[in-house]
Design a protein around this motif. Structure first.
Motif, PDB file in Angstrom:
ATOM      1  N   ALA A 132      -4.195  -2.746  -9.079  1.00 46.76           N
ATOM      2  CA  ALA A 132      -3.383  -1.916  -8.195  1.00 46.76           C
ATOM      3  C   ALA A 132      -4.429  -1.192  -7.058  1.00 46.76           C
ATOM      4  CB  ALA A 132      -2.726  -1.052  -9.212  1.00 46.76           C
ATOM      5  N   VAL A 133      -5.402  -0.996  -7.687  1.00 51.69           N
ATOM      6  CA  VAL A 133      -6.329  -0.432  -6.667  1.00 51.69           C
ATOM      7  C   VAL A 133      -6.803  -1.176  -5.532  1.00 51.69           C
ATOM      8  CG1 VAL A 133      -8.813   0.777  -6.604  1.00 51.69           C
ATOM      9  CG2 VAL A 133      -7.337   1.334  -8.632  1.00 51.69           C
ATOM     10  N   VAL A 134      -6.946  -2.261  -5.840  1.00 49.17           N
ATOM     11  CA  VAL A 134      -7.159  -3.326  -4.917  1.00 49.17           C
ATOM     12  C   VAL A 134      -6.008  -3.537  -3.793  1.00 49.17           C
ATOM     13  CG1 VAL A 134      -7.468  -5.729  -4.335  1.00 49.17           C
ATOM     14  CG2 VAL A 134      -8.733  -4.775  -6.123  1.00 49.17           C
ATOM     15  N   ALA A 135      -4.811  -3.438  -4.176  1.00 48.67           N
ATOM     16  CA  ALA A 135      -3.410  -3.504  -3.529  1.00 48.67           C
ATOM     17  C   ALA A 135      -3.272  -2.287  -2.667  1.00 48.67           C
ATOM     18  CB  ALA A 135      -2.274  -3.907  -4.366  1.00 48.67           C
ATOM     19  N   GLY A 136      -4.101  -1.135  -3.111  1.00 54.23           N
ATOM     20  CA  GLY A 136      -3.523   0.068  -2.412  1.00 54.23           C
ATOM     21  C   GLY A 136      -2.508   1.059  -2.921  1.00 54.23           C
ATOM     22  N   CYS A 137      -2.177   0.795  -4.136  1.00 58.19           N
ATOM     23  CA  CYS A 137      -1.166   1.633  -4.768  1.00 58.19           C
ATOM     24  C   CYS A 137      -1.698   3.058  -4.738  1.00 58.19           C
ATOM     25  CB  CYS A 137      -0.812   1.194  -6.250  1.00 58.19           C
ATOM     26  SG  CYS A 137       0.001  -0.376  -6.189  1.00 58.19           S
ATOM     27  N   THR A 138      -1.206   4.052  -4.575  1.00 57.41           N
ATOM     28  CA  THR A 138      -1.420   5.466  -4.459  1.00 57.41           C
ATOM     29  C   THR A 138      -0.924   6.422  -5.775  1.00 57.41           C
ATOM     30  OG1 THR A 138       0.446   5.864  -3.125  1.00 57.41           O
ATOM     31  CG2 THR A 138      -1.710   5.567  -1.801  1.00 57.41           C
ATOM     32  N   THR A 139       0.056   5.736  -6.527  1.00 60.74           N
ATOM     33  CA  THR A 139       0.192   6.300  -7.666  1.00 60.74           C
ATOM     34  C   THR A 139       0.079   5.337  -8.832  1.00 60.74           C
ATOM     35  OG1 THR A 139       1.721   7.890  -6.802  1.00 60.74           O
ATOM     36  CG2 THR A 139       2.057   7.583  -9.207  1.00 60.74           C
ATOM     37  N   ILE A 140      -0.995   5.263  -9.712  1.00 63.45           N
ATOM     38  CA  ILE A 140      -1.071   4.342 -10.692  1.00 63.45           C
ATOM     39  C   ILE A 140      -1.114   5.287 -12.009  1.00 63.45           C
ATOM     40  CG2 ILE A 140      -2.662   2.735 -11.662  1.00 63.45           C
ATOM     41  CD1 ILE A 140      -3.728   2.568  -8.615  1.00 63.45           C
ATOM     42  N   ILE A 141      -0.182   4.824 -12.709  1.00 74.48           N
ATOM     43  CA  ILE A 141       0.166   5.688 -14.189  1.00 74.48           C
ATOM     44  C   ILE A 141      -0.109   4.746 -15.260  1.00 74.48           C
ATOM     45  CG2 ILE A 141       1.928   6.925 -15.488  1.00 74.48           C
ATOM     46  CD1 ILE A 141       3.361   7.345 -12.780  1.00 74.48           C
ATOM     47  N   ALA A 142      -1.167   5.106 -15.919  1.00 77.15           N
ATOM     48  CA  ALA A 142      -1.593   4.255 -17.277  1.00 77.15           C
ATOM     49  C   ALA A 142      -0.728   4.909 -18.414  1.00 77.15           C
ATOM     50  CB  ALA A 142      -3.128   4.167 -17.322  1.00 77.15           C
ATOM     51  N   VAL A 143      -0.335   4.283 -19.439  1.00 72.81           N
ATOM     52  CA  VAL A 143       0.343   4.707 -20.745  1.00 72.81           C
ATOM     53  C   VAL A 143      -0.128   4.260 -21.830  1.00 72.81           C
ATOM     54  CG1 VAL A 143       2.518   5.264 -21.745  1.00 72.81           C
ATOM     55  CG2 VAL A 143       2.639   5.085 -19.349  1.00 72.81           C
ATOM     56  N   ASP A 144      -0.648   4.737 -22.849  1.00 72.79           N
ATOM     57  CA  ASP A 144      -1.477   4.202 -23.828  1.00 72.79           C
ATOM     58  C   ASP A 144      -1.308   5.272 -24.893  1.00 72.79           C
ATOM     59  OD1 ASP A 144      -3.082   1.320 -24.504  1.00 72.79           O
ATOM     60  OD2 ASP A 144      -3.564   3.034 -25.562  1.00 72.79           O
TER      61      ASP A 144
ATOM     62  N   ALA B  43       1.026  -1.147   0.077  1.00 71.43           N
ATOM     63  CA  ALA B  43       0.030  -0.025   0.027  1.00 71.43           C
ATOM     64  C   ALA B  43       0.930   1.117   0.089  1.00 71.43           C
ATOM     65  CB  ALA B  43      -1.043  -0.141   1.143  1.00 71.43           C
ATOM     66  N   GLY B  44       0.410   2.237  -0.652  1.00 72.31           N
ATOM     67  CA  GLY B  44       1.292   3.377  -0.886  1.00 72.31           C
ATOM     68  C   GLY B  44       2.279   3.477  -2.089  1.00 72.31           C
ATOM     69  N   SER B  45       2.586   2.362  -2.659  1.00 70.25           N
ATOM     70  CA  SER B  45       3.369   2.266  -3.767  1.00 70.25           C
ATOM     71  C   SER B  45       3.035   2.904  -5.173  1.00 70.25           C
ATOM     72  CB  SER B  45       4.135   0.830  -3.859  1.00 70.25           C
ATOM     73  OG  SER B  45       2.934  -0.033  -4.074  1.00 70.25           O
ATOM     74  N   SER B  46       4.107   2.792  -6.015  1.00 70.02           N
ATOM     75  CA  SER B  46       3.884   3.228  -7.572  1.00 70.02           C
ATOM     76  C   SER B  46       4.033   2.471  -8.428  1.00 70.02           C
ATOM     77  CB  SER B  46       4.787   4.645  -7.695  1.00 70.02           C
ATOM     78  OG  SER B  46       6.000   4.351  -7.586  1.00 70.02           O
ATOM     79  N   LEU B  47       3.239   2.291  -9.184  1.00 73.57           N
ATOM     80  CA  LEU B  47       3.144   1.456 -10.324  1.00 73.57           C
ATOM     81  C   LEU B  47       2.757   2.347 -11.816  1.00 73.57           C
ATOM     82  CD1 LEU B  47       2.966  -1.469 -11.693  1.00 73.57           C
ATOM     83  CD2 LEU B  47       0.575  -1.511 -10.838  1.00 73.57           C
ATOM     84  N   ALA B  48       3.505   2.004 -13.052  1.00 74.74           N
ATOM     85  CA  ALA B  48       3.212   2.353 -13.914  1.00 74.74           C
ATOM     86  C   ALA B  48       2.786   1.214 -14.871  1.00 74.74           C
ATOM     87  CB  ALA B  48       4.513   3.127 -14.738  1.00 74.74           C
ATOM     88  N   ILE B  49       1.812   1.429 -15.959  1.00 80.61           N
ATOM     89  CA  ILE B  49       1.358   0.300 -16.557  1.00 80.61           C
ATOM     90  C   ILE B  49       1.349   0.766 -18.153  1.00 80.61           C
ATOM     91  CG2 ILE B  49      -0.621  -1.138 -17.195  1.00 80.61           C
ATOM     92  CD1 ILE B  49      -1.437  -0.677 -13.974  1.00 80.61           C
ATOM     93  N   PHE B  50       2.228  -0.137 -18.905  1.00 84.29           N
ATOM     94  CA  PHE B  50       2.431   0.285 -20.208  1.00 84.29           C
ATOM     95  C   PHE B  50       1.511  -0.535 -21.233  1.00 84.29           C
ATOM     96  CE2 PHE B  50       6.107   1.951 -17.970  1.00 84.29           C
ATOM     97  CZ  PHE B  50       6.456   2.969 -18.972  1.00 84.29           C
ATOM     98  N   GLY B  51       0.410   0.101 -21.765  1.00 85.84           N
ATOM     99  CA  GLY B  51      -0.570  -0.730 -22.497  1.00 85.84           C
ATOM    100  C   GLY B  51      -1.819  -0.455 -21.696  1.00 85.84           C
TER     101      GLY B  51
END
Length: 366
Positions: free
Chosen positions: A205-217, A185-193
């Protein structure tokens, strides 16, 4: 019994609805009447022979349906049960017994050979064998013979026609987050695609509690859906320096985790370069055999990791019911990715998927 199947006759050919004969289930096997079947990127790259599955064949590996009969010694399911069909595995090798069936020592033989391990097939046309048991199921058909190993009993209260993609694409994206990366919880994740796999990762990532979730497309509509599903930031990969933008969003450090779903070598490089020191990149995108990507070795040297992920590191019999429960609670709304098509419109569903019109086509059966 006679069934109707979408046959792949030749490399790159359209799917053809064809009457075929399907054998009764053998010991350890299960006959399933299809209710829904997802169309996955892997089906299409096999049609195009990126992977050398012998043709003609019946593909499809995200099937959901109702058990109609079971062979001898089957105890996990019974006629009338609602099931999702997933990838197959031997169940007895070093990786299967250690809870990692997606890395079965005979994964290709069980999922891509076009036959059972003994070389036989349950599908026939005019006494000639047709390659089948793709991912232990060949779900582009009104009925399929699967195995006890690769069917998962699911809650009857959930619309069965929606559940097939949990067997591959959706469990892959969600599992990459929840089973492989385990972001705190509180970590950052970038998702490419931001296709169905990437958006499944966003929801996880929302379920896991990530607080920075970056979507790239590259697709603004997909990025907007990513926002709706919980992404905190959206980046159009065709506009400017994606890695620099990710660093801006993370105080110059980069993200703790990244996921690459596109199978584009230059995007994998971005997914690695966007990591902070000690970060991990999960590679999901399925590229053609022999595809190579350039990675800066000095970037890896400082504690960064690239980790290949198959089927979300899932143990389907436990993980798929968890995703179903999250869906029932409104915490994993994967139905927002799905558009249904009658089985007879399989080629329209495929075309819409390839054009990006539909994120996750699901074929439905009368």
């Amino acid at each position: 019994m006679q069934i109707t199947a979408a046959l792949t006759e030749d490399k790159g050919a359209e799917f053809t609805l064809t009457p075929l004969e399907l054998d009764a289930p053998r010991p350890g096997e299960v006959l399933v009447r299809l209710v829904g079947s997802g169309v996955c990127h892997t089906d299409l790259i096999v049609r195009d022979q990126w992977y050398p599955v012998p043709l003609p064949a019946v593909l499809g590996h995200e099937g959901a349906g109702v058990v109609e009969a079971v062979g001898a010694n089957v105890t996990a399911v019974a006629p009338g049960d609602h099931v999702v069909m997933t990838f197959n595995s031997c169940g007895g090798c070093r990786t299967c017994v250690s809870g990692r069936p997606a890395y079965c020592d005979q994964f290709f033989a069980y999922n891509f050979a076009g036959t059972r391990i003994d070389g036989s097939t349950p599908l026939h046309r005019d006494s000639a064998d047709i390659h089948a048991v793709f991912f232990g199921q060949s779900a582009f058909a009104t009925h399929a013979v699967a195995t006890e190993t690769n069917v998962v009993k699911v809650d009857r209260s959930v619309p069965l026609e929606l559940l097939g993609p949990l067997g591959c694409g959706i469990q892959t994206g969600a599992g990459a987050v929840l089973n492989t990366l385990h972001p705190p919880a509180g970590s950052s994740l970038a998702i490419f695609g931001a296709g169905s796999v990437g958006l499944s990762a966003v929801m996880a990532a929302v379920v896991a509690g990530c607080t920075t979730i970056i979507a790239v497309d590259l697709n603004p509509q997909r990025l907007e859906l990513a926002r709706e599903l919980g992404a905190t930031h959206m980046i159009n990969g065709g506009e400017g320096d994606t890695v620099a933008r990710i660093q801006e969003l993370t105080s110059g450090l980069g993200v703790d985790y990244s996921i690459e779903t596109t199978a584009v070598p230059t995007v994998l490089r971005q997914a690695v370069d966007a990591l902070n020191q000690g970060g991990t990149c999960g590679l999901i995108g399925a590229a053609a055999v022999g595809t190579e990507a350039a990675i800066d070795m000095s970037v890896l040297l400082f504690g960064r990791t690239v980790r290949g992920i198959v089927e979300g590191d899932s143990v389907p019999r436990t993980f798929i019911p968890k995703l179903v429960e999250l869906y029932k609670q409104g915490r994993f709304p994967f139905d927002k990715l799905i558009k249904t098509y009658p089985f007879s419109e399989i080629n329209t569903a495929v075309a819409d998927s390839e054009k990006g019109v539909t994120l996750k086509p699901v074929l439905t059966f009368d």
